[in-house]
Design an enzyme around this catalytic site. Structure first.
Site, PDB file in Angstrom:
ATOM      1  N   SER A 113       0.796  -1.266  -0.010  1.00  0.00           N
ATOM      2  CA  SER A 113       0.167   0.067  -0.128  1.00  0.00           C
ATOM      3  C   SER A 113       0.740   1.335  -0.115  1.00  0.00           C
ATOM      4  CB  SER A 113      -0.823  -0.080   1.247  1.00  0.00           C
ATOM      5  OG  SER A 113      -0.224  -0.141   2.527  1.00  0.00           O
ATOM      6  N   ASN A 155      -1.573  -2.603  13.464  1.00  0.00           N
ATOM      7  CA  ASN A 155      -2.998  -2.310  13.764  1.00  0.00           C
ATOM      8  C   ASN A 155      -3.376  -1.185  14.443  1.00  0.00           C
ATOM      9  OD1 ASN A 155      -2.942  -4.727  12.300  1.00  0.00           O
ATOM     10  ND2 ASN A 155      -3.668  -6.057  14.114  1.00  0.00           N
ATOM     11  N   THR A 170     -40.844  25.707  -8.531  1.00  0.00           N
ATOM     12  CA  THR A 170     -41.076  24.358  -8.033  1.00  0.00           C
ATOM     13  C   THR A 170     -41.538  23.451  -9.021  1.00  0.00           C
ATOM     14  OG1 THR A 170     -43.460  24.563  -7.475  1.00  0.00           O
ATOM     15  CG2 THR A 170     -42.112  25.194  -5.757  1.00  0.00           C
ATOM     16  N   HIS A 171     -40.989  22.223  -9.072  1.00  0.00           N
ATOM     17  CA  HIS A 171     -41.160  21.542 -10.359  1.00  0.00           C
ATOM     18  C   HIS A 171     -40.541  22.046 -11.613  1.00  0.00           C
ATOM     19  CE1 HIS A 171     -44.527  19.364  -7.958  1.00  0.00           C
ATOM     20  NE2 HIS A 171     -44.607  20.482  -7.568  1.00  0.00           N
ATOM     21  N   SER A 212     -16.068  24.348 -27.062  1.00  0.00           N
ATOM     22  CA  SER A 212     -16.408  22.909 -27.847  1.00  0.00           C
ATOM     23  C   SER A 212     -15.270  22.919 -28.602  1.00  0.00           C
ATOM     24  CB  SER A 212     -17.634  22.995 -28.136  1.00  0.00           C
ATOM     25  OG  SER A 212     -17.803  22.003 -29.418  1.00  0.00           O
ATOM     26  N   LYS A 237     -19.812  27.688 -28.453  1.00  0.00           N
ATOM     27  CA  LYS A 237     -19.984  27.173 -27.223  1.00  0.00           C
ATOM     28  C   LYS A 237     -19.321  27.948 -26.121  1.00  0.00           C
ATOM     29  CE  LYS A 237     -22.455  24.222 -26.304  1.00  0.00           C
ATOM     30  NZ  LYS A 237     -22.656  22.573 -26.461  1.00  0.00           N
ATOM     31  N   ASN A 268     -19.291  26.055 -22.254  1.00  0.00           N
ATOM     32  CA  ASN A 268     -19.905  25.268 -21.385  1.00  0.00           C
ATOM     33  C   ASN A 268     -19.637  24.993 -19.811  1.00  0.00           C
ATOM     34  OD1 ASN A 268     -20.914  23.949 -23.633  1.00  0.00           O
ATOM     35  ND2 ASN A 268     -19.257  22.823 -24.231  1.00  0.00           N
ATOM     36  N   GLU A 272     -20.576  20.930 -13.971  1.00  0.00           N
ATOM     37  CA  GLU A 272     -20.991  19.583 -14.429  1.00  0.00           C
ATOM     38  C   GLU A 272     -20.090  18.536 -13.666  1.00  0.00           C
ATOM     39  OE1 GLU A 272     -22.774  20.695 -18.776  1.00  0.00           O
ATOM     40  OE2 GLU A 272     -20.380  20.222 -18.495  1.00  0.00           O
ATOM     41  N   TYR A 295      -8.806  -6.370  13.365  1.00  0.00           N
ATOM     42  CA  TYR A 295      -8.086  -6.059  12.256  1.00  0.00           C
ATOM     43  C   TYR A 295      -8.254  -7.156  11.094  1.00  0.00           C
ATOM     44  CZ  TYR A 295      -5.006  -4.304   8.459  1.00  0.00           C
ATOM     45  OH  TYR A 295      -4.602  -4.100   7.565  1.00  0.00           O
ATOM     46  N   GLN A 302      -7.286  -2.291   4.877  1.00  0.00           N
ATOM     47  CA  GLN A 302      -6.396  -1.493   3.944  1.00  0.00           C
ATOM     48  C   GLN A 302      -7.178  -0.766   2.930  1.00  0.00           C
ATOM     49  OE1 GLN A 302      -2.272  -2.767   3.186  1.00  0.00           O
ATOM     50  NE2 GLN A 302      -2.869  -3.161   1.444  1.00  0.00           N
ATOM     51  N   LYS A 314      -8.151   3.207   2.384  1.00  0.00           N
ATOM     52  CA  LYS A 314      -7.322   4.288   2.045  1.00  0.00           C
ATOM     53  C   LYS A 314      -7.658   5.250   0.859  1.00  0.00           C
ATOM     54  CE  LYS A 314      -3.810   2.602   5.236  1.00  0.00           C
ATOM     55  NZ  LYS A 314      -5.075   1.658   5.557  1.00  0.00           N
TER      56      LYS A 314
HETATM   57  N1  ARG Z   1      -1.052  -1.438   5.254  1.00  0.00           N
HETATM   58  C1  ARG Z   1      -1.870  -1.954   6.469  1.00  0.00           C
HETATM   59  C2  ARG Z   1      -3.227  -1.200   6.394  1.00  0.00           C
HETATM   60  O1  ARG Z   1      -3.206  -0.170   5.831  1.00  0.00           O
HETATM   61  C3  ARG Z   1      -1.359  -1.633   7.878  1.00  0.00           C
HETATM   62  C4  ARG Z   1      -2.002  -2.682   8.675  1.00  0.00           C
HETATM   63  C5  ARG Z   1      -1.471  -4.092   8.641  1.00  0.00           C
HETATM   64  N2  ARG Z   1      -1.848  -5.040   9.643  1.00  0.00           N
HETATM   65  C6  ARG Z   1      -1.617  -6.003   9.532  1.00  0.00           C
HETATM   66  N3  ARG Z   1      -1.909  -6.992  10.606  1.00  0.00           N
HETATM   67  N4  ARG Z   1      -1.158  -6.649   8.437  1.00  0.00           N
HETATM   68  O2  ARG Z   1      -4.203  -1.611   6.914  1.00  0.00           O
END
Ligand code: ARG
Length: 463
Positions: free
Chosen positions: A29, A117, A162-163, A284, A290, A292, A297, A324, A329, A332
């Site tokens: 990650s 964790n 309205t509407h 455009s 145009k 826009n 949007e 956990y 993960q 994120k």
């Molecule tokens: N990269 C992990 C996450 O974002 C960190 C925690 C990992 N913990 C584990 N027990 N593998 O969740």
């Protein structure tokens, strides 16, 4: 990718086999969680201090550890942190680098009693708390811009819809402030999230708490958390603060989408009430004429994307066993993307609203006399006729004007008297848009007085 033995990884002690190269990448990650590097280092510095207080580190070791962590942070900020193939996430990367810089004799003690964790849950909360500060500021700026326009443009009248059908006359400022009020409650809701984000998981360990009696109240103070996770299993497994933030973002973007939709409609040639500044429009590639409203949007479109992150993440949480699981993960990318997009959206909306051109004359032209049909009914109410009857009478006046292809004020007083005996010469006074708006002076209405009140209530909410 890595075809390296798993035993070289931070957790590799029990492993003899290799990690599949695709699995290695799948698991990693770092490419997205590195943006939490500051939060991760801050958490580690506080934890090092807590370890010293329970005698795991000596004062000298603590000093070395903190200097090392600060050096790692410096590498990140100047763009010189060099990731290695076995850096799985920001936590392992920082710890690996720390030990390279100060030696594993001391660096290897940092993770005592800590788990990724409780570490990752702490980092996410710290990171989000900072972002929420910025988002709050942007949301306030947006509300302020709407209030300033409303304050200056209160003479402009237009039909309220309205509407999407013309209903009753209102002030342009009243329309603007209706959206400001949605954002004002979004601001309140965002502020209400803060105490639930600001709960410290650090010191929860992997799931069963910290065996070295670290002082968690000290940790909370060091990191600026308002309270402590009172249960370690909850501390490592809870991501409700992310779900709640995504729910908040979904609702706020729904409001963003609705004001955008209004302004997109108002910017069509058919309405012609507003034009966006060039700064927030695009052209455009084929139709030279145009201009826009792409900014609006995109704001409308982003609301779908952010709602999707919320719905997707709720599905990730649903059905997870306690504490956990690696599924977490997956918190994120939706959170980061939602934060990035809502932050940009708030700033774009502020710019669009600050710079758009408003055409009061066009709005005035849209005020046809039929939007005073309610006022016509109210006229008879003031002469003692029950509203249910006056509604009917006014409806007949509208039908009669329609049949004669004229406006309500083209019918003469005799026509009105034929419709109801209580009509009198003063009926002509009904056909005045400004007077209609000014009569609506009950709190919440578009009269000048009640507009002043709206503006001061909103300004107070921003204090
Ligand atoms: N990269 C992990 C996450 O974002 C960190 C925690 C990992 N913990 C584990 N027990 N593998 O969740």
């Amino acid at each position: 990718m890595s075809d390296r033995p798993a035993k070289q990884k931070l957790w590799g002690g029990r492993f003899t086999g290799k990690t599949d190269p695709l699995m290695h990448e799948f698991n990693q990650s770092l490419k997205y969680d590195q943006r939490m590097h500051t939060a991760d280092i801050r958490g580690s510095i506080a934890y090092a201090k807590a370890l010293t207080r329970v005698g795991i580190l000596t004062k000298e070791e603590e000093t070395k550890m903190i200097e090392g962590l600060e050096a790692v942070e410096r590498e990140w900020t100047i763009g010189q942190f060099k990731a290695e193939p076995d850096d799985e996430d920001i936590h392992t990367a920082n710890e690996r680098r720390l030990s390279q810089l100060i030696g594993s004799e001391i660096g290897g003690k940092l993770h005592t009693g800590r788990s990724r964790n409780d570490q990752v849950a702490t980092d996410m909360r710290l990171w989000l708390l900072d972002e929420v500060e910025d988002i709050q500021a942007s949301l306030k700026a947006l509300i302020r811009v709407i209030i300033e326009r409303a304050d200056k443009e209160r003479d402009i009248l237009l039909p309220g819809y309205t509407h999407l059908q013309r209903g009753q006359p209102i002030r342009w400022s009243h329309f603007l402030l209706s959206h400001a009020l949605s954002f004002r409650y979004d601001l309140e809701r965002l502020q209400q999230l803060i105490p639930r984000i600001s709960v410290l998981p650090l010191g929860s360990g992997a799931l069963a708490g910290n065996p070295f009696a670290v002082d968690r109240e000290f940790l909370a103070k060091e990191l600026g958390f308002k309270s402590l996770a009172e249960n370690s299993m909850w501390g490592v497994g809870d991501r409700d603060f992310i779900a709640e933030f995504l729910m908040w973002a979904s609702l706020t973007m729904t409001h963003m989408s609705r004001i955008s939709e209004d302004l997109i409609i108002y910017s069509t040639a058919e309405f012609g009430f507003v034009t966006l500044s060039d700064a927030y429009s695009t052209g455009s590639s084929i139709m030279p004429q145009k201009k826009n409203p792409d900014s609006l949007e995109l704001l409308r479109g982003k609301s779908g994307r952010i709602f999707g992150h919320m719905a997707g993440f709720m599905m990730t949480l649903k059905g997870l066993p306690s504490t956990y699981n690696k599924d977490l993960q997956e918190d994120k990318e939706p959170l980061f993307d939602a934060v990035d997009n809502i932050s940009a959206s708030l700033k774009i909306a502020e710019g669009v609203i600050a710079t758009m051109e408003v055409y009061g004359d066009k709005m005035r032209q849209a005020l046809t006399m039929d939007v005073l049909a309610t006022d016509l009914a109210d006229y008879l109410v003031r002469k003692g006729v029950p509203f249910r009857e006056t509604h009917h009478v006014s409806g007949r006046a509208v039908a009669s004007a329609e049949a004669r292809r004229c406006q309500l004020n083209d019918l003469n007083v005799d026509d009105y008297k034929k419709l109801h005996p209580k009509f009198d010469d003063d009926v002509v006074q009904v056909f005045d848009f400004e007077a209609s708006v000014e009569r609506r002076m009950a709190i919440g209405g578009p009269s000048r007085k009640t507009l002043d009140r709206q503006i001061s209530v909103l300004r107070a909410a921003l204090q």
